[in-house]
Scaffold this active site. Sequence first.
Site, short mmCIF file in Angstrom:
data_model
loop_
_atom_site.label_atom_id
_atom_site.label_comp_id
_atom_site.label_asym_id
_atom_site.label_seq_id
_atom_site.Cartn_x
_atom_site.Cartn_y
_atom_site.Cartn_z
N SER A 51 0.87 -1.19 0.00
CA SER A 51 0.00 0.00 0.00
C SER A 51 0.90 1.23 0.00
O SER A 51 1.92 1.25 0.69
CB SER A 51 -0.91 0.00 1.23
OG SER A 51 -0.13 0.01 2.41
N SER A 302 8.93 -0.29 10.18
CA SER A 302 7.68 0.32 9.74
C SER A 302 7.97 1.33 8.63
O SER A 302 8.85 2.17 8.78
CB SER A 302 7.00 1.04 10.91
OG SER A 302 5.93 1.85 10.45
N LYS A 303 7.22 1.22 7.54
CA LYS A 303 7.42 2.18 6.45
C LYS A 303 6.94 3.58 6.84
O LYS A 303 7.45 4.58 6.34
CB LYS A 303 6.70 1.71 5.19
CG LYS A 303 5.18 1.56 5.35
CD LYS A 303 4.59 0.95 4.09
CE LYS A 303 3.12 0.64 4.26
NZ LYS A 303 2.56 -0.02 3.07
N ARG A 304 5.99 3.63 7.76
CA ARG A 304 5.49 4.95 8.17
C ARG A 304 6.47 5.68 9.08
O ARG A 304 6.37 6.87 9.28
CB ARG A 304 4.11 4.80 8.82
CG ARG A 304 3.01 4.53 7.81
CD ARG A 304 1.65 4.45 8.44
NE ARG A 304 1.41 3.21 9.13
CZ ARG A 304 1.03 2.10 8.52
NH1 ARG A 304 0.86 2.08 7.21
NH2 ARG A 304 0.80 1.00 9.22
#
Length: 607
Positions: A51, A302-304
Amino acid sequence: MRLRSSLPFRPPKHICQLCRTFATTSKVWKAERRVSQRLPSSPARTRFAPSPTGYLHLGSLRTALFNYLLARATGGQFLLRIEDTDKNRTVPDADERLYRDLRWAGLQWDEGPGIGGPHGPYKQSERTALYREHAEKLLQSGHAYRCFCSSEKLTELARRRAKLGLPSDYDRTCDGIPREQSDERASTGDPFVVRLRVPSEPPEYTDLVYGSVGKPNHNKKAHNLGEALYEDPVILKSDGLPTYHLANVVDDHYMDITHVVRAAEWMSSTPKHLVLYNAFGWKAPDFAHVGLLQNSSRQKFSKRKGDLDIQKFAEDGILPEALLNYVALYGWSHTHKSDVLTLSDLIASFDLKFTKGNTIVQPHKLMYLQKKYAAKYAEEDGPQFEALVNGVFEAVEQELKTPSWFPESVYLNPLQGSALKSRIAVVMKYTAKSYTTPLEFFGKYGYFFYEVPLPSPGSIDFEGRRDEIYRSARDIHGLFSVMAPHRWTEGSLKRTMSELVDDIDEDMGSLKRTKSEVVDGIDEDMHSDDAATDANRQLTHKAVQLFLRWAIASGEPGPSMNVTMALLGKDVCLERLENAARLLDKEEVSMKGPLQGGKAIEHDTRA
């Protein structure tokens, strides 16, 4: 619920640890150990479905790699699908960055954005009509129902459940609404979501890593408190967009996905997905859940949070093949003697021998592989070495123009253009075994690319030959200056250095003999043994090498001095030796006083 095996079940420790990582409730997972690690006999169709709510990070790259390897190893296809239905958290340039990062890593997809294919479109935002159609089918078949509960009511339910120490599962308030009433409320614009009706006993499934997996859906505490708990996840949001559960299942079915390799955190969602597959009457793909990658604090990436963004690796000069090799070693085991496995090696040896449990990433392993691949490319001297040199050239050229390590500094007389690139290529040939990143390369070998200031010689011992080195600095310059330019080669320079050591040893022997004759009337050095002579020569050799490295390379490590001097060329070396001799002259004057008649005069310290 009983296990299908008749053997007594003893849950292995890694399962318990994993449950503590991904479980969202107190429900217990169970697994059997018998798992086939062989590849499927038919071509596998796999997919990577990120996503765009952040950038590609190390864990996501590994997921993409495992799916890519499974497809390539079986002669199948690897698909890329963008799951972009969460508009609130979408990062505007994340999808374009994703395409660029995957191509940089060498993971080219067979179907997907920018390529197309027979199962497109490959962005979920372009497939919303399909999801709504299938949500309606579930409503018609009774496998789903509309939920009209307000967000305030759901928040209050979650708050009350939290006080009781219960999970925030839904209570099926809206499940009892008659179908006609539900249809009427929906037609008049009453906001709703669609929930999947999950049975009390979700189906078990055979995971390719953990074997037979399932979970009882009973909560004794909730039963005793009179609380009804139902997972019943939302599959269609009030804005008409699907959640991950529905879109993921629908897309995998229509894209003919046969195998799904994903992180173990999705194990708790898999039974819900199987409920959807069963409701539609579809065959589910095979699932393989691999442990999470964790940092040294045992936190998942975490990509965020921007953890280990793949673009950062590229910007730092990490080699793509080294990075792929690096992530492949986490969560998958192989039988090779060496951990250095090219992408072709990984494809040829790939199987489903995934390891259970989470893995802590070790950064030093990446640097080890970086050195191995740099050395391999230098030895092969092919397109990969050229790409390596080009990457280093761009970084070094930028650093010479705009210093980043020491912004206030100015690099004197730097090489430029083709001369700089050629010098980098030659130096890289000799130093590839220790290569890590372009800026580290520049920091270690900067003396090849610009005029490096000489450090003070005061801190250098010269192996106890300080006086001899100081006296010989001019002679050293003179000895190299008479060499013909065409003889300025590694071999000739090595022979000249050997002659230089002999000359200094001979001078030292003369001084010792003179002193001996004055004191004792005899030359005791004439009777020194060969071992002592060899030891003295070795010390002198080291002293000469220290002097040359200090004078020509500013004392920095690197290739042997005959190689370094051959690479730099005669003119540069003679200029640096002259500067060194002048500096030593000043050092001698400051230590011994002004020179008179070529000899230092002692200061008269008498009153």
